[in-house]
Scaffold this active site. Structure first.
Site, PDB file in Angstrom:
ATOM      1  N   GLY A  88       1.241  -0.983   0.143  1.00  0.00           N
ATOM      2  CA  GLY A  88       0.627   0.207  -0.299  1.00  0.00           C
ATOM      3  C   GLY A  88       1.406   1.621  -0.518  1.00  0.00           C
ATOM      4  CG  ASP A 210      11.802  -6.393   5.633  1.00  0.00           C
ATOM      5  OD1 ASP A 210      12.621  -6.940   4.602  1.00  0.00           O
ATOM      6  OD2 ASP A 210      10.630  -5.944   4.582  1.00  0.00           O
TER       7      ASP A 210
END
Length: 388
Positions: A88, A210
């Protein structure tokens, strides 16, 4: 920057293995049940899960209506877009206080792509993890919006606004001033303290999964905060050494044992941290396709210039213009090498890395010009990890 991706899994050698995932799932379920039974008979309390902890703290998050966030971003105006990820877009917005008494505040609003089925799982993970976690070096989640209507599914997150963008921007964007050596060390130290909290500061381990320079955001004073917890996972419990999961992440940062086996542990974060250490040394990205073939993969390139060699200075970011301590730079490179040890168990812990970076900053300050107001201090000794 769209860096999120699922790694390709290795092909199965035998067609009859198609039912193996179900069997493995059943075995894991049985093992999990056995682990719980074993723990329940022990005198030590078992750690609570993130969902369990979240139930106690969910009231701290503000629930926004879609209309509120649409107004906050002027209809999700493209001019207010400040970032874009795999699931997004992120917009700068202004929200009114819940009590209507204080002044409006700037926030960052992430709007999930309505067609991203996988993204919903990451959105939920962010709500639960950031609803529980609290540390000066983690970005603060203010609230969220979750609406299922006739016009589709709307999932949004509202964070504190970080005006100085990310470590990635300041290392690699030539539109911004060069990030000074000491500031680089201070930023990576703060990021290390955030990871140390995740790994060692809670009743359960949290694996960030991450860690990369674009996920280290900077506030108005350049204080670093880890962001984007959509891929975070709870660490192993009991006698387990890892959790098994689908292999996802960002090219150039994921640990080799995780890519090869799907076995995830805090050691995977340590590897990623080592990659970012080399990014702050060199001013180069982990992967740059525009460079000559031999220089595209950062870790392969720096191997040609070991920290103890006379050629080491050739890897240093030329934009620093020599304004750094060569001895400290070598020490940081050795620390990076220890983080990048192929044997995951031989990598240092985040608490040891934090201490090493504190010493590196102390030594850099003691070697800087007298005009900085710092008095020289004895040369500290960095914690040495094993080399690759």
């Amino acid at each position: 920057m769209k860096c999120f991706f699922p790694f390709k899994e290795k092909s199965k050698s035998k067609p009859k293995a198609e039912s193996a995932p179900e069997l493995r799932k059943k075995n894991r379920s049985q093992k999990s049940k056995l682990d719980r039974e074993t723990k329940s008979s022990s005198s030590l309390p078992s750690p609570r899960s993130i969902p369990e902890l979240y139930k106690e703290k969910e009231h701290n998050l503000r629930v926004f209506s879609f209309h509120e966030l649409k107004e906050a971003t002027n209809g999700f105006n493209r001019l207010l877009k400040i970032g874009e990820g795999g699931f997004g877009s992120v917009f700068k917005g202004t929200i009114q206080p819940a009590n209507g008494l204080a002044n409006p505040s700037l926030v960052a609003i992430k709007r999930l792509n309505q067609h991203s089925l996988q993204g919903h799982k990451e959105w939920l993970a962010e709500v639960q993890f950031l609803g529980v976690l609290s540390h000066p070096n983690l970005v603060k989640l203010i609230g969220y919006c979750s609406v299922d209507g006739e016009r589709g599914i709307q999932r949004l997150l509202v964070y504190e606004f970080m005006p100085n963008r990310s470590l990635e921007d300041h290392l690699f964007s030539r539109a911004l001033p060069t990030l000074p050596w000491i500031k680089r060390l201070q930023i990576i130290l703060g990021a290390a303290e955030g990871l140390a909290y995740l790994h060692e500061g809670l009743e359960l381990q949290v694996i960030f999964r991450d860690f990369k320079s674009s996920n280290v955001l900077l506030d108005e004073e350049f204080k670093p905060k880890l962001s984007d917890f959509g891929l975070a996972r709870e660490g192993p419990t009991g006698d387990r050494t890892h959790v098994s999961t689908a292999v996802v992440g960002t090219y150039g940062y994921a640990a080799p044992e995780y890519i090869e086996t799907g076995h995830l542990s805090v050691h995977s974060d340590i590897w990623s941290f080592g990659v970012v250490l080399y990014e702050i040394l060199t001013g180069r990205r982990a992967l740059e396709r525009s460079r000559p073939t031999a220089e595209q993969k950062l870790l392969d390139w720096v191997k040609q210039f070991p920290a103890d060699s006379k050629r080491f200075s050739m890897i240093m970011d030329p934009h620093l213009r020599g304004e750094f301590s060569p001895s400290v730079a070598r020490r940081v490179a050795k620390l990076a090498d220890s983080c990048l040890n192929k044997n995951a168990k031989d990598r240092p812990t985040m608490s040891l890395i934090v201490e090493s970076l504190k010493e590196a900053i102390q030594e850099s300050e003691s070697k800087s010009s007298p005009g900085n107001g710092k008095s020289p201090s004895p040369r500290p000794k960095l914690v040495k990890g094993k080399s690759k």
